[in-house]
Design an enzyme around this catalytic site. Structure first.
Site, PDB file in Angstrom:
ATOM      1  N   SER A 173       0.775  -1.261  -0.043  1.00  0.00           N
ATOM      2  CA  SER A 173      -0.033   0.098   0.121  1.00  0.00           C
ATOM      3  C   SER A 173       0.761   1.248   0.174  1.00  0.00           C
ATOM      4  CB  SER A 173      -1.075   0.037   1.147  1.00  0.00           C
ATOM      5  OG  SER A 173      -0.084   0.174   2.345  1.00  0.00           O
ATOM      6  N   SER A 228      11.212  10.169   8.183  1.00  0.00           N
ATOM      7  CA  SER A 228       9.930  10.974   8.297  1.00  0.00           C
ATOM      8  C   SER A 228      10.480  12.384   8.551  1.00  0.00           C
ATOM      9  CB  SER A 228       9.051  10.530   9.346  1.00  0.00           C
ATOM     10  OG  SER A 228       7.955  11.476   9.617  1.00  0.00           O
ATOM     11  N   TYR A 238       6.839   6.886  16.857  1.00  0.00           N
ATOM     12  CA  TYR A 238       7.221   6.858  15.327  1.00  0.00           C
ATOM     13  C   TYR A 238       8.326   8.017  14.955  1.00  0.00           C
ATOM     14  CZ  TYR A 238       6.017   6.959  10.343  1.00  0.00           C
ATOM     15  OH  TYR A 238       6.446   6.897   8.822  1.00  0.00           O
ATOM     16  N   LYS A 244      12.207   7.175  13.866  1.00  0.00           N
ATOM     17  CA  LYS A 244      12.870   7.822  12.667  1.00  0.00           C
ATOM     18  C   LYS A 244      13.905   8.505  12.912  1.00  0.00           C
ATOM     19  CE  LYS A 244       9.762   6.202  10.061  1.00  0.00           C
ATOM     20  NZ  LYS A 244      10.015   5.060   8.624  1.00  0.00           N
ATOM     21  N   THR A 265      -1.133   8.753   2.921  1.00  0.00           N
ATOM     22  CA  THR A 265      -0.737   7.367   2.855  1.00  0.00           C
ATOM     23  C   THR A 265      -1.942   6.973   3.761  1.00  0.00           C
ATOM     24  OG1 THR A 265       0.321   7.864   4.669  1.00  0.00           O
ATOM     25  CG2 THR A 265       1.815   7.680   2.735  1.00  0.00           C
TER      26      THR A 265
END
Length: 325
Positions: A57, A180, A206, A210, A241
């Protein structure tokens, strides 16, 4: 083509503004400015094998499509095989004649990563690049089968274990780690890789993982550079996304008109994989241009922090200390 001083100033101003630099606005303006790095030529990757993780995806599927369009033999790594099969069929329909193959692996599970890598290396002896795109943002603190905080497992430890296991086929190739822009908000937190202290936040977890990718990239360069392999970290900007739609609905509602589509978000990953010669190793990229790794003085860690983080990663990934930098 060199980039004139005024172009660099405008580009930097957009980058620091976030809204201008990370959205469709930034990409559109940059493409029109002098010095925009040229696209790889048609069929630039003809016959070369490239592995893309998280390819079922979003950015992963778009990266696979972009690489297939350049002639690469694209190996799509997915956790959900049924979902991946649907994407594979769609990419074959939109890229007639493209060579695409589906593989299954849970990047969070280090045992599964080693299983996959062993089988893959036996079948693909010459790997041009691996794009580590797989990502997660669990709403609650979650652990991998090996007891690692899930964001760290998927974004850092799993990719390192996979790359280590593929060093033979990948020698002289490229590693691209999809990071990110959110990492700019976080320091290294070398004292708490498992996010065991403080209130858990999905977006913070997250961003922390990163940040670890970017901070430890120079050490990975030293380790894998011995094989002639280059390492790049990059961030895609703000893209619409599945992760954004599922985990950041308010952010998406406010920014949707200017969010990048998947192909725009994947542009730099595809460029880093295909452009010749390979971009300088160990750099952090956005929109085909090297970017700073820190914007805030509060995110800068010490050499001791980096050494502590590296020691933790080496232990978590089971790296051979004798082969470490």
């Amino acid at each position: 083509m060199s980039r004139p001083l005024l172009v660099r100033a405008v580009d930097t101003a957009m980058d620091r503004s976030l809204v201008l630099g990370y959205t469709t606005i930034g990409l559109a303006v940059r493409r029109m400015m002098p010095g925009w790095p040229a696209d790889p030529p048609p069929r630039a990757l003809a016959g070369r094998h490239v592995l893309v993780t998280g390819a079922s995806s979003g950015l992963g599927a778009a990266t696979a499509s972009g690489l297939a369009g350049l002639g690469a033999v694209v190996h799509m790594l997915v956790r959900d095989e049924a979902k991946g099969t649907g994407v594979l069929d769609r990419l074959r329909a939109t890229n007639p004649g493209a060579e695409l193959r589906l593989w299954r692996c849970d990047v969070a599970d280090l045992d599964d990563v080693r299983r996959f890598a062993g089988g893959f290396a036996a079948e693909v002896p010459d790997l041009h690049a691996v794009v580590h795109n797989a990502g997660v943002m669990p709403p609650e603190r979650t652990e991998s089968p090996q007891g690692l905080e899930l964001s760290m497992a998927v974004h850092l430890v799993g990719p390192v274990v996979m790359t280590e296991a593929l060093r033979g086929p990948l020698a002289g190739g490229r590693v691209v780690l999809v990071s990110s822009g959110g990492m700019y908000s976080q320091p290294l937190h070398a004292d708490d890789p498992g996010y065991l202290t403080g209130d858990y936040s999905p977006t913070t977890a997250y961003a922390r993982s990163k940040r670890w990718q970017v901070e430890l990239a120079p050490l990975l360069v030293e380790r894998w550079g011995a094989d002639g392999t280059t390492v790049a970290t990059m961030h895609p900007g703000w893209a619409d996304t599945p992760g954004v739609r599922e985990s950041l609905p308010t952010f998406r509602r406010l920014t949707r008109p200017v969010l990048r589509d998947d192909a725009q978000g994947a542009d730099t990953s595809v460029w880093l994989t295909a452009v010749e010669p390979a971009p300088p190793t160990g750099r952090f990229w956005h929109d085909r241009v090297e970017r700073p790794t820190h914007l805030l003085p509060t995110t800068r860690g010490s050499d001791r922090d980096v050494a502590r983080a590296w020691a933790w990663l080496r232990d978590a990934a089971g790296l051979d200390e004798a082969a470490a930098p």
